[in-house]
Design an enzyme around this catalytic site. Structure first.
Site, PDB file in Angstrom:
ATOM      1  N   TYR A 100       0.834  -1.204   0.000  1.00 43.91           N
ATOM      2  CA  TYR A 100       0.000   0.000   0.000  1.00 43.91           C
ATOM      3  C   TYR A 100       0.869   1.255   0.000  1.00 43.91           C
ATOM      4  CZ  TYR A 100      -3.262   3.538   1.736  1.00 43.91           C
ATOM      5  OH  TYR A 100      -4.008   4.678   1.894  1.00 43.91           O
ATOM      6  N   SER A 236     -44.924  25.946  33.278  1.00 45.10           N
ATOM      7  CA  SER A 236     -43.827  25.377  32.480  1.00 45.10           C
ATOM      8  C   SER A 236     -42.524  26.135  32.693  1.00 45.10           C
ATOM      9  CB  SER A 236     -44.191  25.384  30.992  1.00 45.10           C
ATOM     10  OG  SER A 236     -45.342  24.608  30.743  1.00 45.10           O
TER      11      SER A 236
END
Length: 355
Positions: A100, A236
């Site tokens: 490679y 909330s």
């Protein structure tokens, strides 16, 4: 959240080391001499280093270094040279790695005599060569030992197992998250805090202290809070101002569950559409959920309270059976709002001057 390099230990132990220095313009001979010196104690036998033009236009260096004894290090920066950090792998098949490297070199340097070995962790070339092909387990163990980040781990898996990566990516992403958990960013509360304007604010304070503010895990189960009352009263915003939390509105989505949250919020979800309501209300630990489009998972490693917010027309208690209501009352502090109550303080009017 940001990705973590994890506190797991890097481990490199092999006689055949494959190094890739990305975006490194240095000449192969210079890098080779530095690598040779770095592994001097393990008796280097051979090195090959090539310069390659990467598809992104930058110069990369690939190097294979072989030693008579196994290189052993737990320092992921051991092969750093002048600020250039390489990808480090065991060369499972040195012959293939060398081929490679020799593929399309722009510049090349070699030193020593190449030893054709294919099995990792051999060391000591006098014992002969082995042609045994590395198993999947050996390759995977090498990846786990060498990867230093989530992207690097997934990249190494992709190169070693391209078919598995393409067909089983979710499993590799799961293991990557376990090996390299995200670092929780400092929580910055986007919701303003305020003092509730309630008839019985003391009961809320009594609930907050042991369930939200005291985070020492003494093994005891927390208690949830149920608030039912009119809309536009600040329920909330107040609930979300208390700290890091899991927030669900319209539906409970377990795919976004945050284990580091202090508490959960179920906001305006009808009772019949809240899965695992018993586990949430009861502040249970380690229960299994089934996220939509995901696989089952265990959540809530410690007891966490849940704040349930409901408008008067969606009162959970009106939908429960006697048995469900008994469980609910045993595990929840229930606050039914009176007319005029709000979860924020009224604005302070400036003092008027006497004429």
């Amino acid at each position: 959240m940001t990705s973590s390099s994890s506190n797991r230990q890097f481990l490199h132990r092999t006689a055949n080391t494959f190094l890739t220095y990305p975006q490194c313009p240095e000449h192969p001979e210079i890098i080779s001499q530095r690598i040779w010196d770095l592994v001097g104690r393990w008796n280097p036998l051979y090195i090959i280093c090539a310069q390659e033009a990467h598809e992104d236009g930058n110069m990369h260096l690939h190097a294979l270094i072989q030693t008579d004894k196994q290189v052993r290090t737990t320092d992921s920066r051991f092969f750093d040279i002048d600020g250039f950090h390489p990808n480090i792998q065991s060369a499972m098949s040195p012959n293939k790695v060398r081929d490679y490297i020799l593929k399309e070199p722009l510049a090349l340097f070699e030193r020593g005599t190449f030893v054709p070995r294919k099995k990792t962790f051999l060391g000591n070339s006098s014992k002969g060569n082995s042609e045994k092909k590395p198993s999947k387990d050996e390759i995977m163990q090498d990846i786990i030992s060498h990867a230093t980040s989530k992207p690097e781990y997934l990249s190494m898996v992709r190169k070693s197992f391209p078919y598995d990566w393409a067909t089983k990516l979710q499993y590799f992403e799961y293991s990557a998250n376990k090996l390299f958990p995200d670092i929780q960013e400092e929580f910055i509360n986007p919701h303003p805090t305020s003092e509730p304007d309630l008839l019985c604010n003391e009961s809320i304070k009594d609930w907050l202290q042991p369930n939200i503010y005291q985070q020492a895990d003494n093994g005891s189960r927390k208690q949830s809070l149920y608030i039912v009352g009119p809309t536009r009263t600040g329920k909330s915003t107040w609930a979300r101002s208390l700290g890091r939390h899991n927030y669900w509105q319209n539906n409970v989505d377990w795919s976004s569950y945050n284990e580091d949250a202090i508490y959960n919020i179920v906001d305006d979800i009808p009772f019949k559409y809240c899965p695992c309501w018993k586990q949430l209300v009861g502040c249970q630990k380690e229960f299994v959920v089934n996220p939509k489009y995901g696989k089952k998972k265990k959540v809530q490693m410690k007891s966490k309270p849940t704040i349930i917010l409901a408008n008067s027309d969606e009162d959970w208690m009106k939908e429960m059976t006697p048995g469900q209501l008994e469980y609910f009352e045993a595990n929840c502090m229930i606050y039914i709002m009176s007319p005029g109550e709000k979860w924020y303080s009224p604005p302070q009017l400036p003092p008027t001057e006497e004429v």
